[in-house]
Design a protein around this motif. Sequence first.
Motif, PDB file in Angstrom:
ATOM      1  N   LEU A  97       1.499 -11.194  -0.733  1.00 30.72           N
ATOM      2  CA  LEU A  97       0.303 -10.412  -0.139  1.00 30.72           C
ATOM      3  C   LEU A  97       1.119  -9.129  -0.074  1.00 30.72           C
ATOM      4  N   VAL A  98       0.862  -7.936  -0.844  1.00 33.25           N
ATOM      5  CA  VAL A  98       1.560  -6.769  -0.755  1.00 33.25           C
ATOM      6  C   VAL A  98       0.628  -5.607  -0.415  1.00 33.25           C
ATOM      7  N   GLU A  99       0.990  -4.778   0.530  1.00 40.64           N
ATOM      8  CA  GLU A  99       0.161  -4.002   1.374  1.00 40.64           C
ATOM      9  C   GLU A  99       0.065  -2.756   0.294  1.00 40.64           C
ATOM     10  N   LYS A 100      -1.157  -2.011   0.614  1.00 39.43           N
ATOM     11  CA  LYS A 100      -1.655  -0.768  -0.168  1.00 39.43           C
ATOM     12  C   LYS A 100      -0.593   0.202   0.273  1.00 39.43           C
ATOM     13  N   PRO A 101      -0.348   1.405  -0.408  1.00 39.95           N
ATOM     14  CA  PRO A 101      -0.644   1.500  -1.921  1.00 39.95           C
ATOM     15  C   PRO A 101       0.527   0.589  -2.498  1.00 39.95           C
ATOM     16  N   LEU A 102       0.185   0.102  -3.455  1.00 37.58           N
ATOM     17  CA  LEU A 102       1.014  -1.085  -4.314  1.00 37.58           C
ATOM     18  C   LEU A 102       2.580  -0.162  -4.655  1.00 37.58           C
ATOM     19  N   VAL A 103       2.692   1.096  -5.008  1.00 38.58           N
ATOM     20  CA  VAL A 103       3.585   1.718  -5.453  1.00 38.58           C
ATOM     21  C   VAL A 103       3.371   3.301  -5.340  1.00 38.58           C
ATOM     22  N   THR A 104       4.350   4.108  -5.423  1.00 38.70           N
ATOM     23  CA  THR A 104       4.040   5.340  -5.475  1.00 38.70           C
ATOM     24  C   THR A 104       4.308   6.216  -6.706  1.00 38.70           C
ATOM     25  N   ARG A 105       4.918   5.246  -7.868  1.00 40.75           N
ATOM     26  CA  ARG A 105       4.812   5.883  -9.104  1.00 40.75           C
ATOM     27  C   ARG A 105       4.198   4.783  -9.916  1.00 40.75           C
ATOM     28  N   VAL A 106       3.391   5.102 -10.962  1.00 46.49           N
ATOM     29  CA  VAL A 106       3.068   4.403 -11.948  1.00 46.49           C
ATOM     30  C   VAL A 106       3.896   3.339 -12.641  1.00 46.49           C
ATOM     31  N   GLU A 107       4.962   4.032 -13.302  1.00 43.88           N
ATOM     32  CA  GLU A 107       6.062   3.240 -13.723  1.00 43.88           C
ATOM     33  C   GLU A 107       6.710   1.933 -12.941  1.00 43.88           C
ATOM     34  N   ASP A 108       6.590   2.256 -11.596  1.00 46.45           N
ATOM     35  CA  ASP A 108       7.037   1.069 -10.872  1.00 46.45           C
ATOM     36  C   ASP A 108       5.915   0.015 -10.861  1.00 46.45           C
TER      37      ASP A 108
END
Length: 373
Positions: A97-108
């Motif tokens: 279960l990963v918190e939002k936001p998933l990432v800060t960059r789309v490529e990640d």
Amino acid sequence: MDKTITRYGIIGCGSMGREHIENIKALPGALVTAIADTHAASLDAAMALLPFSPPKAFSDHKELLASGLCDAVVIATPNFTHIEMMRDALATDLHILVEKPLVTRVEDGVDMMRRAEGRKGLVWVAQEYRYMPPVAEMIRMAHQGAVGTMHQVAIREHREPFYPKVGDWNRFTANTGGTLVEKCCHYFNLMDLILKEKPLRVFASGGQRVNHLDESYGGQRPDILDSAFVIVEYPSGARASLDLCMFAENSVDNEQIVIVGDEGKLESLLPSLTLRYGRREDWGRREVWGQPSGSGKGVSVRRVWDTNIKYAGQHFGASYIEHQHFLDAIRTGKPAEITLEEGLRSVATGLAAHRSIETGQAVALRDVLPAGW
């Protein structure tokens, strides 16, 4: 260890990590068996929540992942570290279960999706707003046709400034992805969920007007915006809007979500947990002049709560409900209700909004997301 108990590891023991601990403590059949954080004070604060069944504490998340103490992990570290944590977690069979936001960059986010292909463990992106009782009820009603064809979704959050974090990492866009990613990916996910569509185009206007202007960190001033208007357009012609102000803490209901269709209107108000619902009247038949419109006639108003919630916490019981669903999916083999793709799309909408503010132009999601989306 009792095999009917699902063992959890918490990676990141700041305020949100400790919120997850409190929810898991209240969840039947769940136990926090390991915690990890590089910040000693956060580890101590998390340990203090579990005096009767102390977990194993780690300063390195890799040691937790390799410990064999967990069946599932919750990742609640700073936004910009999610990609590192997830690369390591996705290499295991643990449920995540990963918190939002998933990432800060789309490529990640794209990298995460590639690494998650074919793995056994569940991967779920935390988006608790959809589980808040009055919000969940309004979505259920809307999807059952209560307002007819949906044309508009309007979300307003008027609230206090960002809370302090360890090292105040959330004061800078490079760490958070920007306010419209950090704070508002919840809302963009809600818009997509309500309208059952994927966003097409975003236009936004916003800035840093009041908050953090007199702060300095190593000679750098915080650059996170504190207010914005965002319009999101969908392929059907439906539109959604966000009105965000983070220097309006003197609000009564600081969060309002509105769904309007051709046959009616739904409103969810927080923290009062109020749901309003009304059908359209045939105004064309009115023959009495001077009667005020918007009088509220025919609008039902009720408080919506789920009495099964055992820990209300910071999100009106929504995190507890989400944990219930996550645990049920682990035990029954159901798919994640919020996928990596959904988590990435909500981030991309926020990034598109920031790009729109910077350029003064509408931004198409196809110009933010990879080809084929």
